[in-house]
Each structure stands twice: as structure tokens, then as C-alpha cells.
Write a protein that holds these residues in place. Structure first.
Motif, PDB file in Angstrom:
ATOM      1  N   ALA A   4      57.553  51.676  95.866  1.00 47.43           N
ATOM      2  CA  ALA A   4      56.912  52.652  94.984  1.00 47.43           C
ATOM      3  C   ALA A   4      55.813  53.364  95.766  1.00 47.43           C
ATOM      4  O   ALA A   4      55.027  52.726  96.456  1.00 47.43           O
ATOM      5  CB  ALA A   4      56.319  51.973  93.752  1.00 47.43           C
TER       6      ALA A   4
ATOM      7  N   TRP B  24      52.526  55.209  95.370  1.00 44.01           N
ATOM      8  CA  TRP B  24      51.432  55.386  94.418  1.00 44.01           C
ATOM      9  C   TRP B  24      50.542  56.531  94.871  1.00 44.01           C
ATOM     10  O   TRP B  24      50.144  56.600  96.030  1.00 44.01           O
ATOM     11  CB  TRP B  24      50.560  54.144  94.374  1.00 44.01           C
TER      12      TRP B  24
ATOM     13  N   VAL C 290      47.763  58.706  87.526  1.00 46.65           N
ATOM     14  CA  VAL C 290      48.719  58.097  88.448  1.00 46.65           C
ATOM     15  C   VAL C 290      50.026  58.883  88.484  1.00 46.65           C
ATOM     16  O   VAL C 290      50.577  59.226  87.436  1.00 46.65           O
ATOM     17  CB  VAL C 290      49.027  56.638  88.025  1.00 46.65           C
TER      18      VAL C 290
ATOM     19  N   LEU D 129      53.691  58.115  90.281  1.00 46.06           N
ATOM     20  CA  LEU D 129      54.396  56.997  90.902  1.00 46.06           C
ATOM     21  C   LEU D 129      55.837  57.403  91.163  1.00 46.06           C
ATOM     22  O   LEU D 129      56.537  57.835  90.253  1.00 46.06           O
ATOM     23  CB  LEU D 129      54.334  55.809  89.940  1.00 46.06           C
TER      24      LEU D 129
ATOM     25  N   THR E 212      59.444  55.978  92.702  1.00 44.36           N
ATOM     26  CA  THR E 212      60.192  54.797  93.160  1.00 44.36           C
ATOM     27  C   THR E 212      61.439  55.249  93.902  1.00 44.36           C
ATOM     28  O   THR E 212      61.966  56.331  93.656  1.00 44.36           O
ATOM     29  CB  THR E 212      60.595  53.900  91.977  1.00 44.36           C
TER      30      THR E 212
ATOM     31  N   ALA F  82      52.290  48.790  87.548  1.00 39.86           N
ATOM     32  CA  ALA F  82      53.327  49.558  86.867  1.00 39.86           C
ATOM     33  C   ALA F  82      54.473  48.589  86.620  1.00 39.86           C
ATOM     34  O   ALA F  82      54.915  47.886  87.541  1.00 39.86           O
ATOM     35  CB  ALA F  82      53.804  50.716  87.737  1.00 39.86           C
TER      36      ALA F  82
END
Length: 187
Positions: A48, A50, A61, A63, A65, A112
Motif C-alpha cells: 500500500a 500511503w 489520507v 491510499l 494498493t 487501513a
């Protein structure tokens, strides 16, 4: 006259041993649940990226993935027993956005959480320091946390350990009871 000295020393040593055991056991008996950070252990299932923009009382945030099969569930901030929650909203495939309010100063750990295709919970985390201008940009693993269940073996070992400690205390207490220190004879 020297016959009483070793016995007196033995009593003193026994009393010191009992006091030591009690002092060592006191933290175990009065300990509260630890509120420490879990650095993230478990089976890696991805990565991930960040990007956390830290404001005065809020963290924004983004994020991303590397596995589109991971579906966002929640954004959680933890710090020394305190907890704040927020939502993760999909922006595009593999990218989520969230915002979370931090109600105390200091270092926070943002988690998360995700669900994979087999409905298992996966998570990733990053540390942030509350305060404007302290932004974070890191790539962190997404992992399946290890279950913290304790089996019968661990429970049995705990019972045996406490039983052994109790037996030692009883033995020390019995060895101190009923003994008389010989008095020197008068001539």
C-alpha cells in the motif's frame, strides 16, 4: 553459640526469598492491558502506498494498493488506548481516500483495513505525528494479521506455572513455621 547463627541466617534468607517473590509477582498481578502498537505481523498480501497530509487536528489520507481485490473497510487511528475511526472511500480501482480527526497531540498509528476476495481482513499501517506540515509518504505491506488466540496448551502451561509458584511459596512458609532458634547454654 555458633549453632544459632546459620539457622538465623536461613530464616532471614527465607524471608528475603518470600519478599522477593512477592515483589516480583506484584507487577504481574497488578498489570493492566498493554496499549502498545502492533508493528504489523502476518502474511503479506500486497503493498500500500500511503500519502497522509497531516493537519492540525485532521489527517487526509490517499491510499493506493497493488491488489484491486482488496476492498477498503475502515480507517482507524490508535494512540495509547485512544482510538478514532474514519471511512475509506474508493476513488478509482486500487485507490482510496479517507479523512480522520485526531483529538490529541502526539504520535498516532493509522490503520487501513480491507477485505480480500475470501472475506479475510487485511491491514496496513503507517505512523504519523499530529501537527500541520508533518506529511507522510511511504509504501507499507498489506498483511493478514495473525490471530491472537490462546490454545489449551498455553492455558495449561500458565496453570502449571502458577501452581509451581504457589508450591514454592507454601514450602517456604512451612519451612519458616515452627522452628526455634537454639539458645546458647549457660554454664
Amino acid at each position: 553459640m555458633s549453632d544459632g547463627v546459620p539457622h538465623v541466617w536461613r530464616r532471614g534468607l527465607q524471608a528475603a526469598a518470600v519478599a522477593s517473590v512477592l515483589l516480583l509477582a506484584l507487577p504481574l498481578l497488578t498489570a493492566t492491558r498493554a496499549l502498545a502498537h502492533d508493528p504489523g505481523q502476518g502474511t503479506d498480501v500486497g503493498q500500500a502506498r500511503w500519502m497522509a497530509f497531516v493537519g492540525e487536528h485532521e489527517v487526509d489520507v490517499t491510499l493506493t494498493t497493488d491488489d484491486p481485490a482488496l476492498h477498503p473497510v475502515e480507517l482507524v487511528a490508535r494512540r495509547a488506548g485512544e482510538k478514532a475511526t474514519g471511512r475509506l472511500t474508493p476513488v478509482s480501482e486500487g485507490t482510496e481516500h479517507g479523512r480522520i480527526k485526531l483529538h490529541a497531540e502526539g504520535r498516532w498509528f493509522l490503520y487501513a483495513t480491507f477485505k480480500d476476495t475470501r472475506n479475510r481482513t487485511a491491514e496496513s499501517w503507517v505512523a504519523v505525528q499530529q501537527g500541520a506540515g508533518r506529511n507522510v509518504s511511504e509504501t507499507r505491506p498489506v498483511y493478514l494479521p495473525l490471530a491472537q488466540t490462546y490454545g489449551a496448551g498455553r492455558t495449561a502451561a500458565t496453570v502449571v506455572l502458577y501452581g509451581m509458584a504457589a508450591a514454592v511459596l507454601v514450602a517456604v512458609a512451612r519451612s519458616c513455621r515452627g522452628r526455634r532458634v537454639p539458645q546458647p547454654q549457660q554454664s
